[in-house]
Design an enzyme around this catalytic site. Structure first.
Site, PDB file in Angstrom:
ATOM      1  NE  ARG A  48      -4.120  -1.943   1.716  1.00 59.18           N
ATOM      2  CZ  ARG A  48      -5.141  -2.049   2.549  1.00 59.18           C
ATOM      3  NH1 ARG A  48      -5.215  -1.574   3.944  1.00 59.18           N
ATOM      4  NH2 ARG A  48      -6.048  -3.011   2.470  1.00 59.18           N
ATOM      5  CG  ASP A 157     -13.181   7.140   7.242  1.00 61.82           C
ATOM      6  OD1 ASP A 157     -13.752   6.175   7.437  1.00 61.82           O
ATOM      7  OD2 ASP A 157     -11.722   7.023   7.145  1.00 61.82           O
TER       8      ASP A 157
HETATM    9  C1  SAM Z   1     -13.827  -1.177   7.004  1.00 60.18           C
HETATM   10  S1  SAM Z   1     -14.096   0.480   7.015  1.00 60.18           S
HETATM   11  C2  SAM Z   1     -15.778   0.312   7.306  1.00 60.18           C
HETATM   12  C3  SAM Z   1     -16.791   1.222   6.757  1.00 60.18           C
HETATM   13  C4  SAM Z   1     -18.233   1.167   7.534  1.00 60.18           C
HETATM   14  N1  SAM Z   1     -18.219   1.672   8.821  1.00 60.18           N
HETATM   15  C5  SAM Z   1     -18.767   0.005   7.362  1.00 60.18           C
HETATM   16  O1  SAM Z   1     -18.761  -0.869   8.196  1.00 60.18           O
HETATM   17  O2  SAM Z   1     -18.938  -0.663   6.086  1.00 60.18           O
HETATM   18  C6  SAM Z   1     -13.274   1.144   8.143  1.00 60.18           C
HETATM   19  C7  SAM Z   1     -13.211   2.545   8.120  1.00 60.18           C
HETATM   20  O3  SAM Z   1     -12.494   3.078   9.508  1.00 60.18           O
HETATM   21  C8  SAM Z   1     -11.515   4.095   8.988  1.00 60.18           C
HETATM   22  N2  SAM Z   1     -10.596   4.349  10.255  1.00 60.18           N
HETATM   23  C9  SAM Z   1      -9.305   3.832  10.487  1.00 60.18           C
HETATM   24  N3  SAM Z   1      -9.036   4.154  11.459  1.00 60.18           N
HETATM   25  C10 SAM Z   1      -9.586   5.234  11.735  1.00 60.18           C
HETATM   26  C11 SAM Z   1      -9.525   6.304  12.878  1.00 60.18           C
HETATM   27  N4  SAM Z   1      -8.467   6.151  13.952  1.00 60.18           N
HETATM   28  N5  SAM Z   1     -10.443   7.180  13.060  1.00 60.18           N
HETATM   29  C12 SAM Z   1     -11.573   7.259  12.070  1.00 60.18           C
HETATM   30  N6  SAM Z   1     -11.591   6.440  11.188  1.00 60.18           N
HETATM   31  C13 SAM Z   1     -10.725   5.337  11.172  1.00 60.18           C
HETATM   32  C14 SAM Z   1     -10.876   3.876   7.759  1.00 60.18           C
HETATM   33  O4  SAM Z   1     -10.591   4.966   7.125  1.00 60.18           O
HETATM   34  C15 SAM Z   1     -12.204   3.154   7.123  1.00 60.18           C
HETATM   35  O5  SAM Z   1     -12.778   3.948   5.904  1.00 60.18           O
END
Ligand code: SAM
Length: 293
Positions: A48, A157
């Site tokens: 990545r 996010d």
């Molecule tokens: C797998 S996606 C889940 C999206 C949605 N909530 C779902 O369940 O379909 C995880 C998301 O968490 C975000 N994420 C990861 N670490 C984070 C943080 N420290 N603060 C906010 N968002 C975060 C990532 O950027 C990503 O978009």
């Protein structure tokens, strides 16, 4: 005694990193984002970040790590690094039973008719927006008199690219296939001409949602309201147990008494002792003051 074996730095996806370099970088990422990277994630991380290293002409992870700590005073590269590292898989109406439960909650509130006609929902870790819009569709469909309600959905996010995509609200039409047909017809505009094959979330739903960059790892969040429901699904799985507990505790603080916390299918709250009562599959209600969990 034979010769001492010195471990070779390994190159994955053209990115060279010794075990130590990777460990130190993982510690840095954890401090910044809460994302826990163990050794098994090394190939993924290198793949990545490959483009980012190439951009600067770096071949070693250590060089990129130094760049982030010493030559990135505004934090611009840090944002790009985070954007490259996050896993953003999502869908409209992912774990559909959560939206059924949300709708049931809304209908119950509307039928009770005594509370304020005000609804606040937070999609924390919203990725490219499908979750937040699914909430908006559910609210509008569940409240026929939604125009008389004060409804706001906060979608946040850490990933700025995902937030930009979410705010645009434009998706390949096949991504909307998981939206029930009646909602699809009502809430999407179909693209024509150069936009054929795309759909855009229409203004009725889009105007309910506000997007913001919020890092759940930060010690405090720039939010001053309490929510009726918080969706934080498939985000905590990237954190270690201590941070999961910390974030869940703070999310609960942001819930109204009686409000619901929706977690991802593999994010069990067992043993966390958070003043929540299970009300569905990975859905928990904040126990009103004075009641027992
Ligand atoms: C797998 S996606 C889940 C999206 C949605 N909530 C779902 O369940 O379909 C995880 C998301 O968490 C975000 N994420 C990861 N670490 C984070 C943080 N420290 N603060 C906010 N968002 C975060 C990532 O950027 C990503 O978009």
């Amino acid at each position: 005694m034979g010769p001492i074996a010195i471990p070779e730095p390994s190159a994955v996806a053209d990115v060279i990193a010794t075990d130590r370099e990777f460990r130190e970088f993982a510690t840095f990422v954890h401090r910044q984002t809460g994302i826990a990277l163990n050794e098994t994630k090394r190939p993924l991380v290198c793949a990545r970040l490959r483009k980012r290293l190439r951009y600067y002409g770096y071949v070693r992870l250590r060089q990129y790590h130094n760049h982030l700590t010493e030559r990135d005073p505004e934090g611009d590269e840090l944002v790009r690094m985070v954007n490259a590292l996050t896993t953003n898989k999502t869908d409209f109406f992912r774990e559909a039973h959560h939206f059924t439960l949300l709708r049931t909650e809304l209908v119950a509130r509307r039928t009770a008719g005594d509370g304020p006609r005000r609804l606040r929902v937070w999609s924390a870790g919203c990725s490219s927006g499908e979750e937040a819009y699914s909430i908006a569709f559910t609210v509008l469909a569940g409240l026929p008199d939604a125009a008389d309600w004060d409804v706001r959905i906060l979608a946040s996010d850490i990933d700025t690219e995902m937030l930009a995509r979410a705010e645009r609200g434009v998706y390949p039409a096949d991504r909307a296939a998981s939206v029930p047909a009646t909602l699809r017809e009502r809430f999407f505009r179909r693209g024509r001409g150069a936009s054929a094959g795309l759909v855009r979330v229409g203004p009725e739903a889009a105007r309910l949602v506000t997007f913001r960059r919020i890092n759940l790892r930060d010690e405090s969040w720039p939010i001053r309201i309490a929510f009726d429901a918080i969706f934080c699904r498939n985000v905590l799985i990237y954190f270690d147990r201590a941070l999961q507990q910390d974030v869940v505790g703070r999310l609960v603080d942001y819930l109204q008494p009686g409000g619901c916390l929706f977690l991802g299918h593999s994010e069990s709250l067992l043993g966390m002792g958070t003043g929540l009562r299970p009300v569905g599959k990975t859905v928990y209600r904040k126990v009103p003051h004075g009641a027992r969990a």
